[in-house]
Motif scaffolding. Structure first.
Motif, PDB file in Angstrom:
ATOM      1  N   ALA A  43     -17.907   2.372  -0.956  1.00 37.62           N
ATOM      2  CA  ALA A  43     -17.636   3.949  -0.385  1.00 37.62           C
ATOM      3  C   ALA A  43     -18.144   4.311  -1.698  1.00 37.62           C
ATOM      4  O   ALA A  43     -19.338   5.407  -1.193  1.00 37.62           O
ATOM      5  N   TYR A  44     -17.807   4.852  -2.545  1.00 40.64           N
ATOM      6  CA  TYR A  44     -18.234   5.071  -3.809  1.00 40.64           C
ATOM      7  C   TYR A  44     -20.021   4.777  -4.291  1.00 40.64           C
ATOM      8  O   TYR A  44     -19.859   5.862  -4.568  1.00 40.64           O
ATOM      9  N   HIS A  45     -20.198   3.710  -4.604  1.00 41.90           N
ATOM     10  CA  HIS A  45     -21.102   2.971  -5.091  1.00 41.90           C
ATOM     11  C   HIS A  45     -22.074   3.233  -3.926  1.00 41.90           C
ATOM     12  O   HIS A  45     -23.194   3.414  -4.054  1.00 41.90           O
ATOM     13  N   PHE A  46     -21.847   3.473  -1.811  1.00 42.06           N
ATOM     14  CA  PHE A  46     -22.924   3.503  -1.582  1.00 42.06           C
ATOM     15  C   PHE A  46     -23.237   4.337   0.022  1.00 42.06           C
ATOM     16  O   PHE A  46     -23.933   4.221   0.690  1.00 42.06           O
ATOM     17  N   GLU A  47     -21.565   4.332  -0.117  1.00 40.19           N
ATOM     18  CA  GLU A  47     -21.822   5.621   0.756  1.00 40.19           C
ATOM     19  C   GLU A  47     -22.721   6.806   0.487  1.00 40.19           C
ATOM     20  O   GLU A  47     -22.254   7.657  -0.904  1.00 40.19           O
ATOM     21  N   HIS A  48     -22.370   8.013   1.358  1.00 37.87           N
ATOM     22  CA  HIS A  48     -23.670   9.501   0.882  1.00 37.87           C
ATOM     23  C   HIS A  48     -22.379  10.133   1.459  1.00 37.87           C
ATOM     24  O   HIS A  48     -22.825  11.220   1.100  1.00 37.87           O
ATOM     25  N   ASP A  49     -22.112  10.193   2.305  1.00 40.61           N
ATOM     26  CA  ASP A  49     -21.170  10.789   2.985  1.00 40.61           C
ATOM     27  C   ASP A  49     -19.895  10.958   2.459  1.00 40.61           C
ATOM     28  O   ASP A  49     -18.732   9.950   2.206  1.00 40.61           O
ATOM     29  N   TYR A  50     -19.474  12.012   2.151  1.00 40.01           N
ATOM     30  CA  TYR A  50     -18.118  12.097   1.166  1.00 40.01           C
ATOM     31  C   TYR A  50     -17.050  12.397   2.224  1.00 40.01           C
ATOM     32  O   TYR A  50     -16.181  11.611   0.911  1.00 40.01           O
ATOM     33  N   ALA A  51     -17.095  12.296   2.883  1.00 36.16           N
ATOM     34  CA  ALA A  51     -15.724  12.593   3.633  1.00 36.16           C
ATOM     35  C   ALA A  51     -15.642  11.154   3.848  1.00 36.16           C
ATOM     36  O   ALA A  51     -14.327  10.986   3.840  1.00 36.16           O
ATOM     37  N   SER A  52     -16.489   9.866   3.656  1.00 35.02           N
ATOM     38  CA  SER A  52     -16.021   8.874   3.312  1.00 35.02           C
ATOM     39  C   SER A  52     -15.679   7.903   2.959  1.00 35.02           C
ATOM     40  O   SER A  52     -14.185   7.578   2.509  1.00 35.02           O
ATOM     41  N   ILE A  53     -16.187   8.452   1.708  1.00 40.09           N
ATOM     42  CA  ILE A  53     -15.185   8.420   0.549  1.00 40.09           C
ATOM     43  C   ILE A  53     -14.073   8.411   0.098  1.00 40.09           C
ATOM     44  O   ILE A  53     -13.372   7.447  -0.683  1.00 40.09           O
ATOM     45  N   GLU A  54     -13.666  10.244   0.263  1.00 37.97           N
ATOM     46  CA  GLU A  54     -12.767  10.389   0.642  1.00 37.97           C
ATOM     47  C   GLU A  54     -11.991   9.853   0.972  1.00 37.97           C
ATOM     48  O   GLU A  54     -10.828   9.903   0.645  1.00 37.97           O
ATOM     49  N   LYS A  55     -12.405   9.484   2.455  1.00 37.96           N
ATOM     50  CA  LYS A  55     -10.616   8.667   3.259  1.00 37.96           C
ATOM     51  C   LYS A  55     -10.979   7.670   2.618  1.00 37.96           C
ATOM     52  O   LYS A  55      -9.428   7.432   2.794  1.00 37.96           O
ATOM     53  N   LYS A  56     -11.826   6.473   2.045  1.00 29.81           N
ATOM     54  CA  LYS A  56     -11.334   5.685   1.203  1.00 29.81           C
ATOM     55  C   LYS A  56      -9.725   5.855  -0.072  1.00 29.81           C
ATOM     56  O   LYS A  56      -9.410   5.085   0.091  1.00 29.81           O
ATOM     57  N   LEU A  57     -10.771   6.766  -0.597  1.00 32.62           N
ATOM     58  CA  LEU A  57      -9.569   6.793  -1.758  1.00 32.62           C
ATOM     59  C   LEU A  57      -8.309   7.134  -1.317  1.00 32.62           C
ATOM     60  O   LEU A  57      -7.624   6.804  -1.585  1.00 32.62           O
ATOM     61  N   HIS A  58      -8.514   7.906  -0.569  1.00 34.04           N
ATOM     62  CA  HIS A  58      -6.294   8.727   0.694  1.00 34.04           C
ATOM     63  C   HIS A  58      -6.268   7.266   0.670  1.00 34.04           C
ATOM     64  O   HIS A  58      -5.223   7.148   0.122  1.00 34.04           O
ATOM     65  N   SER A  59      -6.430   6.507   1.238  1.00 32.21           N
ATOM     66  CA  SER A  59      -6.170   5.706   1.598  1.00 32.21           C
ATOM     67  C   SER A  59      -5.605   4.843   0.522  1.00 32.21           C
ATOM     68  O   SER A  59      -4.656   3.689   1.030  1.00 32.21           O
ATOM     69  N   LEU A  60      -6.906   4.115  -0.474  1.00 29.85           N
ATOM     70  CA  LEU A  60      -6.429   3.454  -1.640  1.00 29.85           C
ATOM     71  C   LEU A  60      -4.761   3.938  -1.970  1.00 29.85           C
ATOM     72  O   LEU A  60      -4.063   3.319  -2.841  1.00 29.85           O
ATOM     73  N   LEU A  61      -5.039   5.435  -2.184  1.00 27.47           N
ATOM     74  CA  LEU A  61      -3.618   6.004  -2.971  1.00 27.47           C
ATOM     75  C   LEU A  61      -2.097   5.700  -2.003  1.00 27.47           C
ATOM     76  O   LEU A  61      -1.462   6.196  -2.494  1.00 27.47           O
ATOM     77  N   ARG A  62      -2.738   6.152  -0.839  1.00 28.31           N
ATOM     78  CA  ARG A  62      -1.931   6.014   0.190  1.00 28.31           C
ATOM     79  C   ARG A  62      -0.855   4.611  -0.083  1.00 28.31           C
ATOM     80  O   ARG A  62       0.378   4.501  -0.527  1.00 28.31           O
ATOM     81  N   TYR A  63      -1.811   3.270   0.005  1.00 24.71           N
ATOM     82  CA  TYR A  63      -1.315   2.086  -0.171  1.00 24.71           C
ATOM     83  C   TYR A  63      -0.909   1.976  -1.233  1.00 24.71           C
ATOM     84  O   TYR A  63       0.751   1.597  -1.566  1.00 24.71           O
ATOM     85  N   ILE A  64      -1.164   2.696  -3.170  1.00 26.17           N
ATOM     86  CA  ILE A  64      -0.496   2.606  -4.111  1.00 26.17           C
ATOM     87  C   ILE A  64       1.004   2.886  -3.705  1.00 26.17           C
ATOM     88  O   ILE A  64       2.019   2.552  -4.886  1.00 26.17           O
ATOM     89  N   ASP A  65       0.814   3.966  -3.214  1.00 19.27           N
ATOM     90  CA  ASP A  65       2.898   4.730  -2.892  1.00 19.27           C
ATOM     91  C   ASP A  65       3.594   4.068  -2.144  1.00 19.27           C
ATOM     92  O   ASP A  65       4.522   3.970  -3.207  1.00 19.27           O
ATOM     93  N   HIS A  66       2.846   3.653  -1.290  1.00 19.84           N
ATOM     94  CA  HIS A  66       3.781   3.089  -0.385  1.00 19.84           C
ATOM     95  C   HIS A  66       4.551   1.310  -1.428  1.00 19.84           C
ATOM     96  O   HIS A  66       5.268   0.975  -1.439  1.00 19.84           O
ATOM     97  N   ALA A  67       3.590   0.943  -2.423  1.00 21.51           N
ATOM     98  CA  ALA A  67       3.617  -0.513  -2.858  1.00 21.51           C
ATOM     99  C   ALA A  67       4.348  -0.552  -4.247  1.00 21.51           C
ATOM    100  O   ALA A  67       5.814  -1.020  -4.316  1.00 21.51           O
TER     101      ALA A  67
END
Length: 84
Positions: A43-67
Motif C-alpha cells: 500500500a505504501y509504495h503503490f496506493e495513491h489513497d492515503y486512507a488506504s495506506i493509513e488503514k494498512k498501517l493501523h492494521s499492522l500496528l494493531r497486530y503488533i500490539d496484540h502479538a
C-alpha cells in the motif's frame, strides 16, 4: 513466537526503515506478521489513497500490539509453570 520480531517491526515502522521491515517480513516465522507487513509495504509504495495506506498501517500496528500482549502472557505463564 519471537517477541523481538514484534519489537523490530514496531521500531522499523516508527523510523520508516522500509528496507529493514522488508527483511523482517522475509525472515520472521510469524506468517500473520509477514502478511501484515507485506500489505502495508504494498500500500505504501503503490496506493495513491492515503486512507488506504493509513488503514494498512493501523492494521499492522494493531497486530503488533496484540502479538506483544500475547507473547508477554506466554512468558508469564511459562514462568509460573516453571516455579511449580
Amino acid at each position: 513466537m519471537n517477541k523481538v520480531d514484534y519489537d523490530r517491526a514496531l521500531y522499523y515502522t516508527h523510523r520508516s526503515q522500509w528496507d529493514n521491515l522488508l527483511i523482517l517480513m522475509v525472515r520472521t516465522k510469524d506468517q500473520f506478521l509477514s502478511k501484515k507487513i507485506e500489505h502495508f509495504l504494498h500500500a505504501y509504495h503503490f496506493e495513491h489513497d492515503y486512507a488506504s495506506i493509513e488503514k494498512k498501517l493501523h492494521s499492522l500496528l494493531r497486530y503488533i500490539d496484540h502479538a506483544n500482549e500475547t507473547a508477554a502472557e506466554y512468558v508469564l505463564e511459562t514462568q509460573v509453570y516453571s516455579l511449580n
